[in-house]
Design a protein around this motif. Structure first.
Motif, short mmCIF file in Angstrom:
data_model
loop_
_atom_site.label_atom_id
_atom_site.label_comp_id
_atom_site.label_asym_id
_atom_site.label_seq_id
_atom_site.Cartn_x
_atom_site.Cartn_y
_atom_site.Cartn_z
N CYS A 145 0.59 13.52 -3.89
CA CYS A 145 0.39 12.09 -3.65
C CYS A 145 -1.00 11.71 -4.16
O CYS A 145 -1.90 12.55 -4.23
N THR A 146 -1.16 10.47 -4.53
CA THR A 146 -2.47 9.99 -4.96
C THR A 146 -3.13 9.12 -3.90
O THR A 146 -4.31 8.79 -4.02
N THR A 147 -2.36 8.78 -2.86
CA THR A 147 -2.84 7.89 -1.80
C THR A 147 -2.87 8.64 -0.49
O THR A 147 -1.92 9.35 -0.15
N GLU A 171 2.89 4.23 -1.43
CA GLU A 171 3.03 4.95 -2.71
C GLU A 171 4.42 5.56 -2.81
O GLU A 171 4.77 6.44 -2.02
N GLY A 219 0.00 4.01 2.67
CA GLY A 219 -1.44 3.94 2.54
C GLY A 219 -2.01 2.69 3.19
O GLY A 219 -1.29 1.73 3.48
N TYR A 260 -2.16 -2.02 -3.23
CA TYR A 260 -2.48 -1.87 -4.65
C TYR A 260 -1.30 -2.23 -5.55
O TYR A 260 -1.45 -2.31 -6.76
N GLY A 266 0.80 -1.22 0.00
CA GLY A 266 0.00 0.00 0.00
C GLY A 266 0.83 1.27 0.00
O GLY A 266 0.28 2.37 -0.01
N GLN A 298 -4.46 0.63 1.90
CA GLN A 298 -4.92 -0.43 1.01
C GLN A 298 -3.80 -0.87 0.06
O GLN A 298 -3.14 -0.04 -0.56
N ALA A 348 -5.32 12.15 -0.02
CA ALA A 348 -5.10 11.88 -1.44
C ALA A 348 -5.19 13.18 -2.23
O ALA A 348 -6.12 13.97 -2.03
#
Length: 373
Positions: free
Chosen positions: A335-337, A293, A361, A365, A291, A363, A315
């Motif tokens: 950041c995207t997370t 990033e 993060g 991915y 998880g 979760q 996010a």
């Protein structure tokens, strides 16, 4: 009584032999074994200072008769990398000759050990643990290193292969305290995260690359997968990579604080006789390594951070700006997370595609190789 052992490494050329130094503490009939090493990445020095503080405390604890387990301490785990300094810049993460990361490519002996165990296991987990460790020691003893790097890896792996607990002390570039371990070991490792004040605990069974800690836990996990349906298979090794903040966080105050945290954990683990106070709070829940990033910049330029290690980010939150002083272009990096920013780069001139920070993060991915190069 403390024993100091030296382990010669294969010399790349005549007259340049280096040694691993191990310090052994504990009673004549120990109840278990703990292995601690520092600075496998030789430019990560907070752990080396912590190891020096540990030496003083362990000698006193041994004199007081409080050690239950053998505790093996290797304060300088990478003498080869420690000498790699180019124009006043230490280069301790990769071996210059091969380009290999010093903390990758340890031996995977799970298939060989598994084949040797066929027909030998039973329903006694203690017997099986002793049997597996004996085969592992013998398999490592039969290996022949052909380079100094292989010799160093083999020496460290042999010293730690039969330990109940393995602690590998590292640090990041600029970071808060954090650690890496497996989901299976997390219940036993969680108190360590509390004592250290770890702000991220990153879990993976196999992160790729065969790092030092995983060459032990992965072997036991693979044997469990192969034989666990038919035999009583123990958890033979609890292994943890401990990241003691950033490279610049070298001080007696921090080292003594971290040393005491490790000693408190070892008391709870049963390796040292004594009592501790109430466990500190867990600052951030354990999260999957998958998880994390790795935040990249799409452009090169002057790197100006807008967030610091320890910040919880939403996010889409701004982490940094990258400035091109020629064109005046300013590139924001987000950041995207959502998660905790636990580490960021030391460099302030970014190159296009460079990872500048890591955010933990909740979760998973990602898959495959999960570590930094």
């Amino acid at each position: 009584m403390q024993r100091h052992q030296t382990h010669p490494l294969l010399a790349p050329v005549p007259g340049t032999e280096r040694h691993i130094h191990s310090f052994h503490y504990g009673p004549s009939k120990p109840q278990g074994k703990v292995y601690i090493q520092a600075s496998l990445h030789a430019d990560e020095l907070p752990g080396m200072l912590v190891a020096w503080h540990l030496k003083q405390h362990l000698a006193a604890l041994e004199s007081a008769g409080r050690l239950r387990s053998e505790i093996v301490l290797v304060p300088v785990a990478n003498p080869a990398g420690l000498e790699q300094v180019l124009m006043d810049i230490p280069l301790g993460r990769y071996e210059l000759e091969s380009g290999q990361n010093f903390n990758r490519n340890f031996l995977d002996l799970s298939t060989q050990i598994g084949d040797e165990l066929e027909g030998l296991l039973n329903q006694d987990p203690l017997y099986n643990r002793q049997l597996i460790r004996r085969h592992l020691r013998e398999a490592l003893g039969a290996q022949t290193a052909t380079t100094q790097l292989q010799s160093q890896r083999l020496t460290l792996q042999t010293l730690a292969c039969d330990a109940d607990l393995v602690l590998d002390l590292h640090c990041d570039f600029e970071a808060v305290a954090h650690l890496y371990t497996t989901p299976e070991a997390w219940p036993q490792v969680e108190p360590l995260a509390r004592y250290l004040g770890a702000q991220a605990s990153l879990l993976a069974t196999d992160s790729g690359g065969l790092s030092f800690d995983e060459c032990f836990t992965l072997l036991w996990w693979q044997l469990q997968q192969r034989f666990g349906h038919d035999f009583a298979m123990p958890q033979g090794s609890v292994s943890v990579t401990v990241e003691l903040r950033g490279q610049g966080d070298v001080s007696h105050a921090l080292a003594e604080q971290d040393c005491q945290a490790l000693l408190d954990y070892l008391i709870g683990f049963g390796a040292i006789e004594g009592t501790t106070g109430v466990l500190p709070p867990l600052l951030y829940p354990a999260t999957p390594l998958a998880g994390v990033e790795p935040v990249m910049t799409p452009a090169g330029g002057i790197l100006v951070f807008c967030a610091s290690p320890g910040d919880y980010l939403q996010a889409g939150q701004l982490i940094a700006e990258v400035i091109d002083p020629v064109s005046d272009r300013l590139t924001p990096v987000y950041c995207t997370t959502a998660g905790l920013l636990y580490a960021r780069s030391l460099r302030r001139m970014a190159t296009a595609g460079m990872v500048i920070a890591h955010v933990a993060g909740q979760q998973a991915y990602r898959s495959g190789y999960l570590l930094s190069p």
